[in-house]
Design a protein around this motif. Structure first.
Motif, PDB file in Angstrom:
ATOM      1  N   VAL A  45      11.202  12.280   4.139  1.00 61.05           N
ATOM      2  CA  VAL A  45      11.131  12.354   5.602  1.00 61.05           C
ATOM      3  C   VAL A  45      11.430  13.757   6.115  1.00 61.05           C
ATOM      4  CG1 VAL A  45      11.617   9.914   5.962  1.00 61.05           C
ATOM      5  CG2 VAL A  45      13.520  11.511   5.837  1.00 61.05           C
ATOM      6  N   VAL A  46      12.272  14.498   5.408  1.00 57.45           N
ATOM      7  CA  VAL A  46      12.612  15.846   5.864  1.00 57.45           C
ATOM      8  C   VAL A  46      11.382  16.747   5.833  1.00 57.45           C
ATOM      9  CG1 VAL A  46      14.003  17.895   5.387  1.00 57.45           C
ATOM     10  CG2 VAL A  46      15.029  15.622   5.185  1.00 57.45           C
ATOM     11  N   SER A  47      10.636  16.704   4.728  1.00 55.31           N
ATOM     12  CA  SER A  47       9.435  17.545   4.635  1.00 55.31           C
ATOM     13  C   SER A  47       8.358  17.057   5.597  1.00 55.31           C
ATOM     14  CB  SER A  47       8.905  17.563   3.200  1.00 55.31           C
ATOM     15  OG  SER A  47       8.657  16.263   2.726  1.00 55.31           O
ATOM     16  N   ARG A  48       8.288  15.759   5.849  1.00 51.13           N
ATOM     17  CA  ARG A  48       7.315  15.231   6.800  1.00 51.13           C
ATOM     18  C   ARG A  48       7.668  15.631   8.230  1.00 51.13           C
ATOM     19  NH1 ARG A  48       6.104   9.293   4.516  1.00 51.13           N
ATOM     20  NH2 ARG A  48       6.615  10.279   2.529  1.00 51.13           N
ATOM     21  N   ILE A  49       8.946  15.625   8.545  1.00 54.13           N
ATOM     22  CA  ILE A  49       9.381  16.086   9.867  1.00 54.13           C
ATOM     23  C   ILE A  49       9.009  17.551  10.048  1.00 54.13           C
ATOM     24  CG2 ILE A  49      11.437  16.633  11.240  1.00 54.13           C
ATOM     25  CD1 ILE A  49      12.691  14.041  10.128  1.00 54.13           C
ATOM     26  N   ALA A  50       9.232  18.339   9.008  1.00 57.12           N
ATOM     27  CA  ALA A  50       8.885  19.761   9.081  1.00 57.12           C
ATOM     28  C   ALA A  50       7.382  19.947   9.300  1.00 57.12           C
ATOM     29  CB  ALA A  50       9.333  20.474   7.804  1.00 57.12           C
ATOM     30  N   CYS A 101      26.038   4.106   6.725  1.00 56.15           N
ATOM     31  CA  CYS A 101      25.741   5.523   6.539  1.00 56.15           C
ATOM     32  C   CYS A 101      24.393   5.644   5.841  1.00 56.15           C
ATOM     33  CB  CYS A 101      26.830   6.229   5.729  1.00 56.15           C
ATOM     34  SG  CYS A 101      26.924   5.716   3.988  1.00 56.15           S
ATOM     35  N   SER A 102      23.893   6.857   5.776  1.00 61.73           N
ATOM     36  CA  SER A 102      22.619   7.119   5.122  1.00 61.73           C
ATOM     37  C   SER A 102      22.785   8.294   4.168  1.00 61.73           C
ATOM     38  CB  SER A 102      21.553   7.446   6.175  1.00 61.73           C
ATOM     39  OG  SER A 102      20.366   7.881   5.560  1.00 61.73           O
ATOM     40  N   THR A 103      22.181   8.185   2.983  1.00 60.32           N
ATOM     41  CA  THR A 103      22.247   9.269   2.013  1.00 60.32           C
ATOM     42  C   THR A 103      20.833   9.710   1.642  1.00 60.32           C
ATOM     43  OG1 THR A 103      22.252   7.805   0.082  1.00 60.32           O
ATOM     44  CG2 THR A 103      24.372   8.330   1.056  1.00 60.32           C
ATOM     45  N   ALA A 104      20.656  11.003   1.527  1.00 62.65           N
ATOM     46  CA  ALA A 104      19.346  11.548   1.163  1.00 62.65           C
ATOM     47  C   ALA A 104      19.182  11.496  -0.344  1.00 62.65           C
ATOM     48  CB  ALA A 104      19.221  12.985   1.671  1.00 62.65           C
ATOM     49  N   SER A 105      18.848  10.312  -0.847  1.00 60.38           N
ATOM     50  CA  SER A 105      18.724  10.133  -2.298  1.00 60.38           C
ATOM     51  C   SER A 105      17.474  10.789  -2.854  1.00 60.38           C
ATOM     52  CB  SER A 105      18.749   8.642  -2.647  1.00 60.38           C
ATOM     53  OG  SER A 105      17.908   7.905  -1.792  1.00 60.38           O
ATOM     54  N   GLY A 106      16.539  11.160  -1.964  1.00 63.07           N
ATOM     55  CA  GLY A 106      15.371  11.908  -2.405  1.00 63.07           C
ATOM     56  C   GLY A 106      14.357  11.049  -3.129  1.00 63.07           C
ATOM     57  N   PRO A 107      13.225  11.643  -3.521  1.00 64.14           N
ATOM     58  CA  PRO A 107      12.137  10.871  -4.125  1.00 64.14           C
ATOM     59  C   PRO A 107      12.221  10.734  -5.647  1.00 64.14           C
ATOM     60  CG  PRO A 107      11.383  13.097  -3.688  1.00 64.14           C
ATOM     61  CD  PRO A 107      12.822  13.029  -3.217  1.00 64.14           C
ATOM     62  N   ALA A 108      13.361  11.102  -6.246  1.00 67.74           N
ATOM     63  CA  ALA A 108      13.451  11.032  -7.713  1.00 67.74           C
ATOM     64  C   ALA A 108      13.264   9.609  -8.228  1.00 67.74           C
ATOM     65  CB  ALA A 108      14.798  11.585  -8.183  1.00 67.74           C
ATOM     66  N   THR A 160      14.149   5.708  10.877  1.00 65.62           N
ATOM     67  CA  THR A 160      13.953   6.268  12.213  1.00 65.62           C
ATOM     68  C   THR A 160      12.780   7.239  12.258  1.00 65.62           C
ATOM     69  OG1 THR A 160      16.347   6.054  12.514  1.00 65.62           O
ATOM     70  CG2 THR A 160      15.145   7.330  14.160  1.00 65.62           C
ATOM     71  N   ALA A 161      12.605   8.041  11.202  1.00 68.34           N
ATOM     72  CA  ALA A 161      11.482   8.988  11.172  1.00 68.34           C
ATOM     73  C   ALA A 161      10.152   8.250  11.092  1.00 68.34           C
ATOM     74  CB  ALA A 161      11.639   9.948  10.002  1.00 68.34           C
ATOM     75  N   MET A 162      10.067   7.224  10.224  1.00 66.80           N
ATOM     76  CA  MET A 162       8.828   6.455  10.118  1.00 66.80           C
ATOM     77  C   MET A 162       8.543   5.706  11.419  1.00 66.80           C
ATOM     78  SD  MET A 162       7.445   7.076   7.247  1.00 66.80           S
ATOM     79  CE  MET A 162       8.077   8.713   7.576  1.00 66.80           C
ATOM     80  N   HIS A 163       9.573   5.171  12.035  1.00 68.42           N
ATOM     81  CA  HIS A 163       9.459   4.514  13.340  1.00 68.42           C
ATOM     82  C   HIS A 163       8.808   5.456  14.349  1.00 68.42           C
ATOM     83  CE1 HIS A 163      11.176   3.756  17.379  1.00 68.42           C
ATOM     84  NE2 HIS A 163      11.418   2.499  17.031  1.00 68.42           N
ATOM     85  N   HIS A 164       9.312   6.694  14.436  1.00 70.64           N
ATOM     86  CA  HIS A 164       8.795   7.649  15.409  1.00 70.64           C
ATOM     87  C   HIS A 164       7.375   8.087  15.076  1.00 70.64           C
ATOM     88  CE1 HIS A 164      12.666   7.557  17.154  1.00 70.64           C
ATOM     89  NE2 HIS A 164      12.734   8.792  17.594  1.00 70.64           N
ATOM     90  N   ALA A 173       0.857  -1.188   0.000  1.00 79.01           N
ATOM     91  CA  ALA A 173       0.000   0.000   0.000  1.00 79.01           C
ATOM     92  C   ALA A 173       0.887   1.230   0.000  1.00 79.01           C
ATOM     93  CB  ALA A 173      -0.922   0.006   1.221  1.00 79.01           C
ATOM     94  N   MET A 174       0.351   2.324  -0.511  1.00 80.90           N
ATOM     95  CA  MET A 174       1.083   3.583  -0.465  1.00 80.90           C
ATOM     96  C   MET A 174       1.008   4.173   0.938  1.00 80.90           C
ATOM     97  SD  MET A 174       2.321   3.817  -3.443  1.00 80.90           S
ATOM     98  CE  MET A 174       3.051   5.455  -3.293  1.00 80.90           C
ATOM     99  N   ASN A 175       2.109   4.746   1.375  1.00 79.49           N
ATOM    100  CA  ASN A 175       2.113   5.436   2.664  1.00 79.49           C
ATOM    101  C   ASN A 175       1.313   6.731   2.512  1.00 79.49           C
ATOM    102  OD1 ASN A 175       2.729   6.972   4.979  1.00 79.49           O
ATOM    103  ND2 ASN A 175       4.711   5.980   5.201  1.00 79.49           N
ATOM    104  N   PRO A 176       0.198   6.884   3.223  1.00 81.24           N
ATOM    105  CA  PRO A 176      -0.653   8.066   3.031  1.00 81.24           C
ATOM    106  C   PRO A 176       0.014   9.361   3.476  1.00 81.24           C
ATOM    107  CG  PRO A 176      -1.353   6.857   4.970  1.00 81.24           C
ATOM    108  CD  PRO A 176      -0.314   6.012   4.301  1.00 81.24           C
ATOM    109  N   GLN A 177       1.100   9.259   4.210  1.00 82.62           N
ATOM    110  CA  GLN A 177       1.795  10.465   4.648  1.00 82.62           C
ATOM    111  C   GLN A 177       2.423  11.224   3.489  1.00 82.62           C
ATOM    112  OE1 GLN A 177       4.611   8.883   7.442  1.00 82.62           O
ATOM    113  NE2 GLN A 177       3.154   8.787   9.127  1.00 82.62           N
TER     114      GLN A 177
END
Length: 614
Positions: free
Chosen positions: A240-245, A388-395, A292-296, A229-233
């Motif tokens: 995650v950055v825009s969702r945190i904001a 490590c983690s990289t912000a590959s973005g939604p492209a 971690t953001a989705m977890h929280h 299913a699509m995440n409705p968020q």
């Protein structure tokens, strides 16, 4: 309002955007974007099937037709009939799955690994003697002594569950099945059923874009059903950055993100149960993984501290709580288990992927790349694990691409270019209406191969398929007469740059982990690619543009949703939960935002060229 006024309509979770003139309904806007909404009445407003949720923007007032089709709570929640609504500004929509004629393409499968059964919740069938004048033990003493005879500690549980023991025993001839979660001190009573009732569990991979949910038989270990299913968020932020904001603007926003997510999970669980003949009340254990953001956000925890350095989570240890605390539609006293997070941007989903692939325990140099809107990378070398983690973005989900969309029917997923022709493949074989992540990746690789772009990503104006618009060159991939919506599908310099940013971040992360270990790409013997996008990407295209080191193809393994497989393993085995905790303690995390060489590595990795070293 002028007749020539244009409004931008953002249609989520499909990821399509379209501009329409004033006086265009939201249904017409969706159709123009190539998205087929259910509209059984043809858009006259009598069927009520084209329901959408308005997330942002101003639209026309609720019509009388809508007042008849929607109740007050639905209207208050933002639901409208697309055929009845006219935008009065730029608008962002959330389209529920039932309003789409075709489902989006989901990746829920991963390379399965056999797991020895050792579930946290166990079934205990009781067949007790009825009380009589010479046996006046209480109902709970009677059940507890039967457990003690089998080596289980004393029975404890909520008042509601303890009351059910008494009532079930009396209505079922002193027979019952207890679902218990034993520990060193007591046996926690999760649920009470008639004897031999099957027990089920749910494992979830909560991705930023997509959810993968599995219904599992806890006694056989079999997966009874699975669903994506699509995440409705997404409607409130693509990454995650825009969702945190969004969450940080108010406690109500944070609760809204949790509520929408749990609503979708509950709908998915109901669908899984209906297809399997299982009642949701028979689900007695849940495991969930996510970044971690989705977890929280799933747990309803604050995320403010994840949005700024040093990116410290509220909790990093394994977490367990009652399903009823977040209104999850399973047995109320079922425990929801989430394994530990590694860091602010490397979460429990990557721990699950390490567990499922066992790459952390490899006796040779291994790289695990779990590609998503946030890409996690781990390198195992000489018994040590670096992450490590990289912000590959939604492209890679088609976002920020001019004609980008997520993986739905009509999305271009494969491209082959010759000097003069383009051969494309779309999902479900439908006429093309946009490009999904795997499609834009292969398109750019092919454009590079035929000289339509150079290593910098600059479009070659000499290619006959290139035109100039507003002093910018763009590549016409599909002419208007060949598309499903009558508009050209083009690739712009901005589209190419979005992929360069995403692939550059991933490659820079890989290079930095290699540098930390003092090794070269040639030393990597296994390169594991996980995640939904990783499953569908064309490996040769990824190598062609330099996303990965140029290693022999046989060293690469595309394993699908490894995080989902790891979540299932932890549902079925307490030992796997312990193993996951051990993994976290032995991972060295590298924060790229403070790494001195990251910017230089990132800039270099943005070039589109093949090579072991960039």
């Amino acid at each position: 309002m002028g007749e020539n006024k244009l409004h931008k309509i953002d249609l989520e979770p499909i990821g399509r955007r379209v501009e329409v003139p004033a006086g265009t309904t939201l249904l017409e806007a969706a159709q123009k974007a190539g998205i087929d909404l259910v509209a059984s009445c043809g858009g006259v407003g009598i069927c009520g099937t084209c329901r959408v949720r308005v997330i942002q923007g101003s639209v026309s007032p609720v019509s009388l037709t809508e007042q008849e089709a929607l109740d007050a709570d639905q209207v208050a929640a933002g639901f409208r009939l697309a055929c009845q609504v006219y935008p009065q500004s730029d608008v962002r929509l959330d389209i529920p799955p039932e309003s789409l004629t075709s489902a989006q393409k989901m990746q829920v499968d991963g390379r399965e690994v056999e797991t020895a059964l050792d579930p946290a919740v166990q079934p205990i069938d009781l067949d007790l003697p009825a009380p009589h004048l010479e046996d006046l033990r209480s109902d709970l003493d009677r059940a507890g002594q039967a457990l003690a005879e089998r080596g289980f500690p004393p029975l404890q549980g909520s008042l509601e569950r303890l009351a059910e023991v008494s009532s079930t025993l009396r209505t079922s001839g002193w027979q019952a099945r207890l679902a218990i979660q034993p520990n060193a001190h007591f046996s926690n009573l999760v649920a009470v059923y008639p004897k031999s009732t099957p027990l089920a569990g749910v494992a979830m991979d909560i991705g930023s874009t997509k959810l993968a949910i599995y219904l599992v038989d806890l006694e056989s270990g079999a997966t009874l059903a699975r669903l994506g299913a699509m995440n409705p968020q997404i409607a409130y932020g693509e990454d995650v950055v825009s969702r945190i904001a969004f969450a940080n603007r108010s406690p109500e926003n944070r609760r809204l993100l949790q509520t929408r997510l749990v609503e979708t999970i509950n709908q998915s669980i109901e669908t899984l149960c209906q297809s399997s003949g299982i009642r949701s009340s028979q689900i007695v254990d849940v495991t969930a993984v996510g970044n971690t953001a989705m977890h929280h956000l799933f747990c309803g925890l604050p995320v403010e501290q994840l949005g700024a350095a040093p990116y410290v989570p509220v909790v990093s240890a394994p977490l367990s709580f009652r399903a009823g605390e977040i209104n999850l539609n399973v047995a109320p006293d079922a425990q929801v288990f989430l394994p530990a997070n590694i860091a602010g941007y490397v979460g429990a989903d990557h721990v699950a992927a390490l567990l499922a692939t066992r790459s952390y325990a490899a006796d040779h140099t291994t790289v695990l790349v779990d590609i998503g809107t946030n890409t996690e990378i781990s390198l195992t070398h000489q018994g040590k694990v670096f992450s490590c983690s990289t912000a590959s973005g939604p492209a890679f989900e088609g976002a920020h691409i001019r004609d980008g969309m997520r993986a739905a029917p009509g999305a271009i997923e494969r491209v082959h270019l010759s000097a003069s022709d383009a051969h494309i493949s779309t999902i479900a074989g439908q006429p093309p209406v946009g490009i999904c992540g795997s499609g834009i990746l292969t398109t750019i690789s092919e454009m590079l191969a035929v000289g339509a772009i150079d290593a910098r990503g600059v479009i070659n104006p000499a290619d006959r398929r290139v035109r100039s618009r507003n002093n910018r060159n763009e590549f016409i991939l599909v002419p208007a007469e060949q598309t499903g919506h009558g508009r050209e599908i083009v690739v712009t310099r901005k589209c190419i740059n979005e992929i360069q940013l995403a692939k550059g971040a991933i490659r820079a992360g890989i290079n930095i982990l290699l540098t930390e270990c003092g090794i070269t790409p040639a030393d990597v013997q296994d390169f594991i690619i996980a995640g939904a996008f990783g499953t569908h990407l064309d490996l040769e295209s990824a190598l062609q543009i330099g996303m990965f080191p140029d290693l022999p193809h046989e060293r690469f393994h595309q394993v699908g949703n490894a995080a989902g497989v790891g979540a299932k393993q932890m549902l079925l085995s307490r030992r796997k939960r312990d193993e996951a905790a051990h993994i976290v303690k032995n991972v060295s995390y590298i924060e790229l935002t403070t790494y001195n060489e990251f910017t230089a590595q990132f800039v270099e990795a943005m070039y589109l060229r093949r090579g072991e070293n960039l």
